[in-house]
Design a protein around this motif. Sequence first.
Motif, PDB file in Angstrom:
ATOM      1  N   GLU A 123      45.478  34.228  37.238  1.00  0.00           N
ATOM      2  CA  GLU A 123      46.656  35.082  37.108  1.00  0.00           C
ATOM      3  C   GLU A 123      46.358  36.494  37.606  1.00  0.00           C
ATOM      4  O   GLU A 123      47.190  37.119  38.280  1.00  0.00           O
ATOM      5  N   VAL A 124      45.167  36.999  37.286  1.00  0.00           N
ATOM      6  CA  VAL A 124      44.765  38.338  37.730  1.00  0.00           C
ATOM      7  C   VAL A 124      44.835  38.408  39.254  1.00  0.00           C
ATOM      8  O   VAL A 124      45.408  39.343  39.822  1.00  0.00           O
ATOM      9  N   TYR A 125      44.279  37.399  39.928  1.00  0.00           N
ATOM     10  CA  TYR A 125      44.288  37.385  41.391  1.00  0.00           C
ATOM     11  C   TYR A 125      45.696  37.193  41.934  1.00  0.00           C
ATOM     12  O   TYR A 125      46.114  37.882  42.869  1.00  0.00           O
ATOM     13  N   ALA A 126      46.442  36.257  41.346  1.00  0.00           N
ATOM     14  CA  ALA A 126      47.801  35.960  41.846  1.00  0.00           C
ATOM     15  C   ALA A 126      48.725  37.163  41.718  1.00  0.00           C
ATOM     16  O   ALA A 126      49.561  37.402  42.593  1.00  0.00           O
ATOM     17  N   ARG A 127      48.583  37.917  40.640  1.00  0.00           N
ATOM     18  CA  ARG A 127      49.473  39.063  40.397  1.00  0.00           C
ATOM     19  C   ARG A 127      48.891  40.388  40.878  1.00  0.00           C
ATOM     20  O   ARG A 127      49.548  41.424  40.772  1.00  0.00           O
ATOM     21  N   GLY A 128      47.672  40.362  41.406  1.00  0.00           N
ATOM     22  CA  GLY A 128      47.052  41.582  41.907  1.00  0.00           C
ATOM     23  C   GLY A 128      46.756  42.598  40.817  1.00  0.00           C
ATOM     24  O   GLY A 128      46.885  43.805  41.034  1.00  0.00           O
ATOM     25  N   LEU A 129      46.342  42.117  39.639  1.00  0.00           N
ATOM     26  CA  LEU A 129      46.053  43.016  38.520  1.00  0.00           C
ATOM     27  C   LEU A 129      44.667  43.645  38.673  1.00  0.00           C
ATOM     28  O   LEU A 129      43.721  42.999  39.140  1.00  0.00           O
ATOM     29  N   LEU A 130      44.559  44.899  38.284  1.00  0.00           N
ATOM     30  CA  LEU A 130      43.265  45.572  38.324  1.00  0.00           C
ATOM     31  C   LEU A 130      42.328  44.959  37.284  1.00  0.00           C
ATOM     32  O   LEU A 130      42.732  44.688  36.151  1.00  0.00           O
TER      33      LEU A 130
ATOM     34  N   ALA B 140      39.083  29.939  37.712  1.00  0.00           N
ATOM     35  CA  ALA B 140      40.460  30.441  37.600  1.00  0.00           C
ATOM     36  C   ALA B 140      40.885  30.612  36.149  1.00  0.00           C
ATOM     37  O   ALA B 140      41.792  31.393  35.851  1.00  0.00           O
ATOM     38  N   ASP B 141      40.228  29.892  35.227  1.00  0.00           N
ATOM     39  CA  ASP B 141      40.591  29.964  33.807  1.00  0.00           C
ATOM     40  C   ASP B 141      39.786  30.992  33.012  1.00  0.00           C
ATOM     41  O   ASP B 141      40.085  31.230  31.843  1.00  0.00           O
ATOM     42  N   GLU B 142      38.770  31.590  33.620  1.00  0.00           N
ATOM     43  CA  GLU B 142      37.998  32.618  32.914  1.00  0.00           C
ATOM     44  C   GLU B 142      38.925  33.773  32.534  1.00  0.00           C
ATOM     45  O   GLU B 142      39.786  34.167  33.318  1.00  0.00           O
ATOM     46  N   VAL B 143      38.715  34.328  31.348  1.00  0.00           N
ATOM     47  CA  VAL B 143      39.544  35.438  30.883  1.00  0.00           C
ATOM     48  C   VAL B 143      38.852  36.754  31.236  1.00  0.00           C
ATOM     49  O   VAL B 143      37.664  36.948  30.945  1.00  0.00           O
ATOM     50  N   LEU B 144      39.622  37.640  31.871  1.00  0.00           N
ATOM     51  CA  LEU B 144      39.125  38.947  32.301  1.00  0.00           C
ATOM     52  C   LEU B 144      39.890  40.055  31.605  1.00  0.00           C
ATOM     53  O   LEU B 144      41.037  39.870  31.207  1.00  0.00           O
ATOM     54  N   ASP B 145      39.264  41.217  31.514  1.00  0.00           N
ATOM     55  CA  ASP B 145      39.993  42.404  31.072  1.00  0.00           C
ATOM     56  C   ASP B 145      40.850  42.900  32.233  1.00  0.00           C
ATOM     57  O   ASP B 145      40.380  42.979  33.374  1.00  0.00           O
ATOM     58  N   VAL B 146      42.084  43.233  31.947  1.00  0.00           N
ATOM     59  CA  VAL B 146      42.966  43.889  32.901  1.00  0.00           C
ATOM     60  C   VAL B 146      42.893  45.374  32.576  1.00  0.00           C
ATOM     61  O   VAL B 146      43.007  45.764  31.409  1.00  0.00           O
ATOM     62  N   VAL B 147      42.664  46.206  33.605  1.00  0.00           N
ATOM     63  CA  VAL B 147      42.467  47.634  33.393  1.00  0.00           C
ATOM     64  C   VAL B 147      43.480  48.447  34.192  1.00  0.00           C
ATOM     65  O   VAL B 147      44.155  47.924  35.079  1.00  0.00           O
ATOM     66  N   ASP B 148      43.542  49.754  33.884  1.00  0.00           N
ATOM     67  CA  ASP B 148      44.437  50.641  34.621  1.00  0.00           C
ATOM     68  C   ASP B 148      43.637  51.411  35.678  1.00  0.00           C
ATOM     69  O   ASP B 148      42.444  51.184  35.865  1.00  0.00           O
ATOM     70  N   ARG B 149      44.282  52.337  36.344  1.00  0.00           N
ATOM     71  CA  ARG B 149      43.647  53.105  37.422  1.00  0.00           C
ATOM     72  C   ARG B 149      42.583  54.075  36.917  1.00  0.00           C
ATOM     73  O   ARG B 149      41.842  54.653  37.711  1.00  0.00           O
TER      74      ARG B 149
END
Length: 177
Positions: A28-35, A7-16
């Motif tokens: 956070e990515v999963y909780a907020r539904g970020l791409l 859960a603490d791994e840092v991921l890139d958040v991307v657009d469509r």
Amino acid sequence: MDRVSAADEVLDVVDRDDRVLGQARRGEVYARGLLHRCVFVQARDAQGRIFVHRRTASKLVFPSYYDMFVGGVLGAGEDYASAALREAEEELGVTGLPQPVPLFKFLYEGPGGAWWSFVHEVRCALPVAPQESEVDWHAFLAPQELDRRVADGQWAWVPDGLEAYRRLREFRRRLPL
């Protein structure tokens, strides 16, 4: 050395369009539904059978579901090719795999969220020793047996893997002979 929780791994958040917008922790990515970005690698043994496994109950997404791909999320700054090799070697428990062959990319949108998914394939002639933290059960199944298992509905399959599998079958049907 302490291992960072998934859960603490840092991921890139991307657009469509799969362009990096910034970074966030996986939880956070999963909780907020970020791409974000994922790789799917279909691993086949020397006889052409497909590696199939059941995910552990501790997985953040789709715990205890079956999958016909190895793979996972890309870390911040990681490219698809590096992630495909890293994830395949980690989940199969091998070293020295050839670089997985990139096939196609698609935007998965369905149960569990949405992410860019790059499908690869690799031949694994090495004896596998899957990570116990990732895999509860595994086998190499003939393609016809896998198709039967998917069709009979008795196993709960990860929905993103099913979508990737459907697209991979269509991709292969369109290839020239």
